[in-house]
Design a protein around this motif. Sequence first.
Motif, mmCIF file in Angstrom:
data_model
loop_
_atom_site.group_PDB
_atom_site.id
_atom_site.type_symbol
_atom_site.label_atom_id
_atom_site.label_comp_id
_atom_site.label_asym_id
_atom_site.label_seq_id
_atom_site.Cartn_x
_atom_site.Cartn_y
_atom_site.Cartn_z
ATOM 1 N N MET A 1 56.029 101.986 81.095
ATOM 2 C CA MET A 1 57.285 101.500 80.535
ATOM 3 C C MET A 1 57.134 100.013 80.174
ATOM 4 O O MET A 1 56.664 99.221 80.984
ATOM 5 C CB MET A 1 58.409 101.680 81.567
ATOM 6 C CG MET A 1 59.778 101.610 80.973
ATOM 7 S SD MET A 1 61.066 101.973 82.194
ATOM 8 C CE MET A 1 61.014 100.525 83.225
ATOM 9 N N ALA A 2 57.485 99.683 78.957
ATOM 10 C CA ALA A 2 57.359 98.284 78.535
ATOM 11 C C ALA A 2 58.385 97.420 79.267
ATOM 12 O O ALA A 2 59.549 97.803 79.365
ATOM 13 C CB ALA A 2 57.564 98.172 77.031
ATOM 14 N N CYS A 3 57.900 96.323 79.771
ATOM 15 C CA CYS A 3 58.784 95.402 80.484
ATOM 16 C C CYS A 3 59.522 94.551 79.458
ATOM 17 O O CYS A 3 58.930 94.026 78.519
ATOM 18 C CB CYS A 3 57.938 94.537 81.414
ATOM 19 S SG CYS A 3 58.856 93.335 82.297
ATOM 20 N N LYS A 4 60.840 94.418 79.637
ATOM 21 C CA LYS A 4 61.612 93.654 78.664
ATOM 22 C C LYS A 4 61.456 92.151 78.928
ATOM 23 O O LYS A 4 61.683 91.681 80.043
ATOM 24 C CB LYS A 4 63.085 94.057 78.770
ATOM 25 C CG LYS A 4 63.909 93.610 77.580
ATOM 26 C CD LYS A 4 65.297 94.250 77.633
ATOM 27 C CE LYS A 4 66.175 93.779 76.492
ATOM 28 N NZ LYS A 4 66.402 92.351 76.455
ATOM 29 N N LEU A 5 61.044 91.416 77.903
ATOM 30 C CA LEU A 5 60.883 89.970 78.054
ATOM 31 C C LEU A 5 62.217 89.280 77.807
ATOM 32 O O LEU A 5 63.037 89.761 77.031
ATOM 33 C CB LEU A 5 59.865 89.447 77.041
ATOM 34 C CG LEU A 5 58.462 90.031 77.096
ATOM 35 C CD1 LEU A 5 57.594 89.351 76.049
ATOM 36 C CD2 LEU A 5 57.858 89.833 78.484
ATOM 37 N N THR A 6 62.385 88.130 78.455
ATOM 38 C CA THR A 6 63.553 87.324 78.101
ATOM 39 C C THR A 6 63.300 86.728 76.716
ATOM 40 O O THR A 6 62.154 86.646 76.252
ATOM 41 C CB THR A 6 63.769 86.164 79.087
ATOM 42 O OG1 THR A 6 62.679 85.248 78.954
ATOM 43 C CG2 THR A 6 63.860 86.659 80.521
ATOM 44 N N ALA A 7 64.386 86.277 76.087
ATOM 45 C CA ALA A 7 64.238 85.682 74.751
ATOM 46 C C ALA A 7 63.336 84.451 74.813
ATOM 47 O O ALA A 7 62.524 84.215 73.914
ATOM 48 C CB ALA A 7 65.619 85.321 74.200
ATOM 49 N N SER A 8 63.454 83.656 75.884
ATOM 50 C CA SER A 8 62.615 82.466 75.996
ATOM 51 C C SER A 8 61.150 82.840 76.169
ATOM 52 O O SER A 8 60.255 82.218 75.582
ATOM 53 C CB SER A 8 63.069 81.591 77.171
ATOM 54 O OG SER A 8 64.245 80.883 76.844
ATOM 55 N N GLU A 9 60.889 83.876 76.978
ATOM 56 C CA GLU A 9 59.495 84.266 77.183
ATOM 57 C C GLU A 9 58.880 84.767 75.878
ATOM 58 O O GLU A 9 57.737 84.460 75.550
ATOM 59 C CB GLU A 9 59.390 85.337 78.273
ATOM 60 C CG GLU A 9 57.954 85.604 78.679
ATOM 61 C CD GLU A 9 57.824 86.481 79.909
ATOM 62 O OE1 GLU A 9 58.853 86.945 80.439
ATOM 63 O OE2 GLU A 9 56.680 86.693 80.332
ATOM 64 N N ASN A 10 59.667 85.507 75.146
ATOM 65 C CA ASN A 10 59.240 85.964 73.829
ATOM 66 C C ASN A 10 58.865 84.801 72.919
ATOM 67 O O ASN A 10 57.810 84.794 72.284
ATOM 68 C CB ASN A 10 60.396 86.736 73.174
ATOM 69 C CG ASN A 10 59.990 88.155 72.868
ATOM 70 O OD1 ASN A 10 58.839 88.406 72.503
ATOM 71 N ND2 ASN A 10 60.920 89.074 73.018
ATOM 72 N N LEU A 11 59.749 83.810 72.878
ATOM 73 C CA LEU A 11 59.494 82.639 72.031
ATOM 74 C C LEU A 11 58.277 81.873 72.534
ATOM 75 O O LEU A 11 57.472 81.375 71.754
ATOM 76 C CB LEU A 11 60.723 81.722 72.013
ATOM 77 C CG LEU A 11 61.868 82.215 71.133
ATOM 78 C CD1 LEU A 11 63.120 81.380 71.352
ATOM 79 C CD2 LEU A 11 61.453 82.171 69.660
ATOM 80 N N PHE A 12 58.148 81.803 73.856
ATOM 81 C CA PHE A 12 57.009 81.079 74.417
ATOM 82 C C PHE A 12 55.694 81.742 74.016
ATOM 83 O O PHE A 12 54.736 81.064 73.642
ATOM 84 C CB PHE A 12 57.136 80.996 75.941
ATOM 85 C CG PHE A 12 55.998 80.241 76.566
ATOM 86 C CD1 PHE A 12 55.808 78.892 76.295
ATOM 87 C CD2 PHE A 12 55.102 80.872 77.419
ATOM 88 C CE1 PHE A 12 54.754 78.180 76.863
ATOM 89 C CE2 PHE A 12 54.045 80.176 77.989
ATOM 90 C CZ PHE A 12 53.872 78.837 77.708
ATOM 91 N N ARG A 13 55.657 83.074 74.075
ATOM 92 C CA ARG A 13 54.428 83.780 73.677
ATOM 93 C C ARG A 13 54.071 83.493 72.231
ATOM 94 O O ARG A 13 52.916 83.300 71.885
ATOM 95 C CB ARG A 13 54.587 85.282 73.897
ATOM 96 C CG ARG A 13 54.590 85.604 75.367
ATOM 97 C CD ARG A 13 54.454 87.088 75.616
ATOM 98 N NE ARG A 13 54.407 87.314 77.054
ATOM 99 C CZ ARG A 13 54.193 88.503 77.606
ATOM 100 N NH1 ARG A 13 54.003 89.562 76.837
ATOM 101 N NH2 ARG A 13 54.153 88.624 78.911
ATOM 102 N N ARG A 14 55.106 83.456 71.376
ATOM 103 C CA ARG A 14 54.843 83.116 69.973
ATOM 104 C C ARG A 14 54.405 81.656 69.863
ATOM 105 O O ARG A 14 53.466 81.330 69.133
ATOM 106 C CB ARG A 14 56.114 83.313 69.147
ATOM 107 C CG ARG A 14 56.341 84.750 68.716
ATOM 108 C CD ARG A 14 57.724 84.929 68.122
ATOM 109 N NE ARG A 14 57.965 84.091 66.950
ATOM 110 C CZ ARG A 14 59.186 83.838 66.469
ATOM 111 N NH1 ARG A 14 60.264 84.343 67.051
ATOM 112 N NH2 ARG A 14 59.328 83.077 65.410
ATOM 113 N N ALA A 15 55.094 80.790 70.590
ATOM 114 C CA ALA A 15 54.826 79.348 70.498
ATOM 115 C C ALA A 15 53.389 79.022 70.897
ATOM 116 O O ALA A 15 52.700 78.249 70.237
ATOM 117 C CB ALA A 15 55.811 78.581 71.379
ATOM 118 N N GLU A 16 52.939 79.651 71.986
ATOM 119 C CA GLU A 16 51.606 79.326 72.513
ATOM 120 C C GLU A 16 50.481 79.596 71.516
ATOM 121 O O GLU A 16 49.419 78.997 71.612
ATOM 122 C CB GLU A 16 51.347 80.157 73.778
ATOM 123 C CG GLU A 16 51.761 79.475 75.030
ATOM 124 C CD GLU A 16 51.005 80.025 76.224
ATOM 125 O OE1 GLU A 16 50.471 79.220 76.999
ATOM 126 O OE2 GLU A 16 50.939 81.261 76.356
#
Length: 429
Positions: A1-16
């Motif tokens: 089951m895919a773990c739901k990321l917070t919006a900030s974590e999502n943005l952080f993954r893109r940012a990095e």
Amino acid sequence: MACKLTASENLFRRAEKHIPRGVNSPVRYFDPYPFFVGKAKGAIIWDVEGRAFHDFVMGYGALLFGHAYPPLVDALRDQVEDGTLYGAPTEAEVELAEKLSEVYPSLEMSRAVNSGTEATMHALRAARAYTGKNKIVKFDGCFHGSHDSVLVKAGSGASTFGVPSSKGGIPGAAEHTLIARYNDADSVRKAIKSTDEDVAAVIVEPVIANYGLILPEEGFLKELREICDQYSTILIFDEIVTGFRLGKGGAQRYYAVTPDMTTLGKVLGLGLPIAVYGGRSDIMQNIAPLGQVYQAGTFSGNPLSVRAALKALEFTNPDVYTRASSFTRRLVSELNGIIEENHVNATVNSLESMFQVFLGVDSVRTVDDARRADTGLFKKLFAHALSNGVFTPPSQFETNFVSAVHDESSAQAYLNAFQGWVRGESRSG
Ligand SMILES: *Cc1c(COP(=O)(O)O)cnc(C)c1O
């Protein structure tokens, strides 16, 4: 089951992927990832999911009137309609320079630039040109931005991340920077003598706000003035934090010591990018095109930033300072109460609307005292406060800033978070 990321974590993954560590300035990063901001108003900042935080970072001190200060918003909106960059001078720039020298009489002449880093870099160059001397003295733990000659034993993010002296600087640049000890005037004399008096400038944060908060001892700044006179060295007050924060006239009025040159930033722009360097006109007359010291900038003195600076200078109500300082005084006194009651090994340094809690030490008067603080414990306090809706600087070596619009709810939130953390620590300890 895919773990739901917070919006900030999502943005952080893109940012990095495209921004080093996902942030455009090092202290913005903290473990496991920073929250990403949606918007801010007054003393409150919201993340992209709409979680609210009481903000004690306040743009690292710039936001004396809070986020989205209405008179500033109006002024900026008007200016945007009239254009944001001209490549030609404006009346507003003249007004800014005139008002600055009224409020800071030592700023006989000044130049507007875009950041504090630029301001200290150009001030030091002007001092070298004026004196014909080569070296500078800075203090261990003081931060003056991120250019070669001051990135030596620097505070702020440079100490948090263990790179007090950066790699990649021009070889030899740091050798022209001598390090003295803050609150130790003799160390300045020794440094100057060790160079055959080849010191162009002594640069200092009159109050250290980039190693936690460390106050000048009685007479220290006056002694720097005397030493600089004795050795024909330019005294530069880096008032990028203290200017417009210790009252309108900055540390030079607060402590009644007049430097030869001054740098201003942060509160000066109320959140817009602008800084200023300046000082005695015989020094500033060497700046191009009047003189031979080159300094230029596409965005320097741009109308949007200058409008903001004029707003910072315009207010006349001393309540701004009274309110921010008395808020801080009360908060700190309650913090001290909690510390004493619970026998926490901690100490709070504060001055007007700035404060910092040092953990694991019972007094901080020097940079070495601050170094003994427990940074691991501080990270836990930071995380606890954040999860309780209080955003403070993530590092032990930064300072909390209070604005004129912080109210009782922010004070209570901070105190509850601190109290809760203290209780949790004593249970787990
Ligand atoms: C923030 C700061 C600087 C650097 O200013 P930037 O605008 O971040 O380049 C320089 N000196 C002091 C004392 C500062 O606090």
